[in-house]
Design a protein around this motif. Structure first.
Motif, PDB file in Angstrom:
ATOM      1  N   GLY A  16       0.816  -1.214   0.000  1.00  0.00           N
ATOM      2  CA  GLY A  16       0.000   0.000   0.000  1.00  0.00           C
ATOM      3  C   GLY A  16       0.844   1.255   0.000  1.00  0.00           C
ATOM      4  O   GLY A  16       0.489   2.252  -0.632  1.00  0.00           O
ATOM      5  N   TYR A  17       1.991   1.196   0.679  1.00  0.00           N
ATOM      6  CA  TYR A  17       2.916   2.341   0.692  1.00  0.00           C
ATOM      7  C   TYR A  17       3.447   2.614  -0.701  1.00  0.00           C
ATOM      8  O   TYR A  17       3.511   3.767  -1.141  1.00  0.00           O
ATOM      9  CB  TYR A  17       4.061   2.031   1.659  1.00  0.00           C
ATOM     10  CG  TYR A  17       5.126   3.105   1.718  1.00  0.00           C
ATOM     11  CD1 TYR A  17       5.030   4.156   2.625  1.00  0.00           C
ATOM     12  CD2 TYR A  17       6.242   3.051   0.876  1.00  0.00           C
ATOM     13  CE1 TYR A  17       6.017   5.144   2.681  1.00  0.00           C
ATOM     14  CE2 TYR A  17       7.233   4.029   0.922  1.00  0.00           C
ATOM     15  CZ  TYR A  17       7.099   5.079   1.817  1.00  0.00           C
ATOM     16  OH  TYR A  17       8.074   6.058   1.870  1.00  0.00           O
ATOM     17  N   LEU A  19       2.079   1.890  -3.523  1.00  0.00           N
ATOM     18  CA  LEU A  19       1.016   2.368  -4.403  1.00  0.00           C
ATOM     19  C   LEU A  19       0.380   3.655  -3.900  1.00  0.00           C
ATOM     20  O   LEU A  19      -0.588   4.133  -4.500  1.00  0.00           O
ATOM     21  CB  LEU A  19      -0.062   1.278  -4.534  1.00  0.00           C
ATOM     22  CG  LEU A  19       0.387  -0.045  -5.162  1.00  0.00           C
ATOM     23  CD1 LEU A  19      -0.740  -1.068  -5.129  1.00  0.00           C
ATOM     24  CD2 LEU A  19       0.856   0.176  -6.606  1.00  0.00           C
ATOM     25  N   ASP A  20       0.899   4.176  -2.791  1.00  0.00           N
ATOM     26  CA  ASP A  20       0.394   5.433  -2.222  1.00  0.00           C
ATOM     27  C   ASP A  20      -1.082   5.314  -1.860  1.00  0.00           C
ATOM     28  O   ASP A  20      -1.906   6.174  -2.190  1.00  0.00           O
ATOM     29  CB  ASP A  20       0.620   6.596  -3.198  1.00  0.00           C
ATOM     30  CG  ASP A  20       0.497   7.950  -2.496  1.00  0.00           C
ATOM     31  OD1 ASP A  20       0.607   7.974  -1.252  1.00  0.00           O
ATOM     32  OD2 ASP A  20       0.277   8.960  -3.185  1.00  0.00           O
ATOM     33  N   LEU A  21      -1.414   4.223  -1.143  1.00  0.00           N
ATOM     34  CA  LEU A  21      -2.810   3.967  -0.772  1.00  0.00           C
ATOM     35  C   LEU A  21      -3.001   3.875   0.737  1.00  0.00           C
ATOM     36  O   LEU A  21      -4.053   3.407   1.189  1.00  0.00           O
ATOM     37  CB  LEU A  21      -3.298   2.653  -1.416  1.00  0.00           C
ATOM     38  CG  LEU A  21      -3.297   2.585  -2.939  1.00  0.00           C
ATOM     39  CD1 LEU A  21      -3.688   1.189  -3.400  1.00  0.00           C
ATOM     40  CD2 LEU A  21      -4.254   3.623  -3.519  1.00  0.00           C
ATOM     41  N   VAL A  22      -2.015   4.287   1.534  1.00  0.00           N
ATOM     42  CA  VAL A  22      -2.104   4.126   2.981  1.00  0.00           C
ATOM     43  C   VAL A  22      -2.171   5.481   3.669  1.00  0.00           C
ATOM     44  O   VAL A  22      -1.840   6.529   3.095  1.00  0.00           O
ATOM     45  CB  VAL A  22      -0.893   3.319   3.516  1.00  0.00           C
ATOM     46  CG1 VAL A  22      -0.907   1.913   2.963  1.00  0.00           C
ATOM     47  CG2 VAL A  22       0.417   4.010   3.155  1.00  0.00           C
ATOM     48  N   GLU A  23      -2.590   5.453   4.925  1.00  0.00           N
ATOM     49  CA  GLU A  23      -2.690   6.664   5.730  1.00  0.00           C
ATOM     50  C   GLU A  23      -1.291   7.124   6.173  1.00  0.00           C
ATOM     51  O   GLU A  23      -0.337   6.338   6.157  1.00  0.00           O
ATOM     52  CB  GLU A  23      -3.575   6.396   6.954  1.00  0.00           C
ATOM     53  CG  GLU A  23      -4.993   5.975   6.615  1.00  0.00           C
ATOM     54  CD  GLU A  23      -5.756   7.080   5.908  1.00  0.00           C
ATOM     55  OE1 GLU A  23      -5.431   8.265   6.153  1.00  0.00           O
ATOM     56  OE2 GLU A  23      -6.666   6.758   5.125  1.00  0.00           O
ATOM     57  N   ARG A  27       2.350   5.068   6.648  1.00  0.00           N
ATOM     58  CA  ARG A  27       3.550   5.453   5.887  1.00  0.00           C
ATOM     59  C   ARG A  27       4.740   5.622   6.830  1.00  0.00           C
ATOM     60  O   ARG A  27       5.857   5.159   6.556  1.00  0.00           O
ATOM     61  CB  ARG A  27       3.294   6.738   5.110  1.00  0.00           C
ATOM     62  CG  ARG A  27       2.307   6.617   3.979  1.00  0.00           C
ATOM     63  CD  ARG A  27       2.217   7.939   3.197  1.00  0.00           C
ATOM     64  NE  ARG A  27       3.508   8.288   2.613  1.00  0.00           N
ATOM     65  CZ  ARG A  27       3.933   7.825   1.436  1.00  0.00           C
ATOM     66  NH1 ARG A  27       3.154   7.023   0.725  1.00  0.00           N
ATOM     67  NH2 ARG A  27       5.112   8.196   0.967  1.00  0.00           N
TER      68      ARG A  27
END
Length: 266
Positions: A16-17, A19-23, A27
């Motif tokens: 997720g990090y 793909l830039d999909l996390v809070e 991160r």
């Protein structure tokens, strides 16, 4: 959480990090899990290598108006349903009272109907087959249980289990016989004594899973048969009995009856 479980969670957060999909807090947790930026960059490069096949895959471009051309061609070649000339989610015209569309269907209705048919087939067909199989199994168990109880009742009445006499010399237990002119001696004649004595109904000898089998008619007993009039009156194979088994003295080394044995009842 086990070490392997923590690794799986961290790998999921790393994906997720990348793909830039996390809070932001996740991160920060991912970045703190590496000693330096170089290690983080190497991990992201490894993730990207796994995702490379997805990036290389490209979806085909659908030609404009393809759906309309397909529907028009179907309508021209096979006039089964009067499709509307244009694909629309709304009725194309209203005719008469109540907004009737003259039997036309929109694509939304057709797709919805197909989805409902697929849904019902996926839910009810397997469920029906399972319920039918379970019902047949229960009925089969009940029938064999009735026969087992009838055998014991017969033994209490006569002091021995059902026995219809010794087999003929050189008789074959196979229905087709083992040689020209060789007699066939059906072992089911022993348990047939239960039907003759009215210890059990003929329907107990029928397994619903065997297509074509049916219970014998009790009126056939007037002709004094020695066994079931039809091979379709009995769905089971029975233990070989070479002599009378006295009640309490018999030592049964196997089941008395069960599903058809193809080596005995072809």
């Amino acid at each position: 959480m086990t070490a392997s479980g923590k690794d799986q969670v961290f790998q999921s957060e790393l994906l997720g990090y990348h793909l830039d999909l996390v809070e932001p807090d996740i991160r920060a947790r991912v970045e703190s899990g590496f000693d330096d930026a170089e290690s983080l960059s190497a991990a992201r490069a490894a993730v990207q290598s796994y995702l490379a096949p997805l990036d290389a895959d490209t979806a085909p471009v659908i030609p404009a108006g393809l759906a309309s051309r397909v529907v028009d061609r179907v309508e021209r070649s096979r006039n089964i349903l009067p499709f509307p000339s244009r694909l629309s989610d709304e009725p194309t015209e209203a005719a008469g009272e109540g907004g009737s569309r003259g039997g036309q269907f929109t694509m939304r209705e057709l797709v919805g109907l197909a989805a409902l048919i697929a849904l019902f087939a996926g839910i009810f067909v397997p469920g029906y087959q399972t319920a039918r199989s379970n019902a047949q199994r229960v009925m089969c168990m009940n029938g064999l249980g009735m026969i087992g109880g009838a055998i014991e009742s017969y033994g209490q009445s006569y002091g021995a289990y059902p026995f219809a006499g010794n087999s003929q010399p050189r008789a074959s237990r196979l229905g087709s016989g083992n040689g020209a002119g060789q007699a066939w001696w059906n072992n089911s004649r022993h348990v047939f004594q239960l039907v003759r004595g009215r210890y059990v109904p003929p329907a107990a000898f029928i397994c619903k899973a065997r297509e074509g089998d049916f219970p014998m008619d009790l009126s056939a007993l007037d002709d004094d048969p020695q066994c079931f009039p039809s091979r379709r009156n009995n769905s089971y194979s029975w233990q070989f009995v070479d002599g009378p088994m006295r009640l309490g003295a018999a030592q049964l080394l196997g089941p008395r009856g069960g599903d058809m044995n193809p080596h005995v009842d072809p």
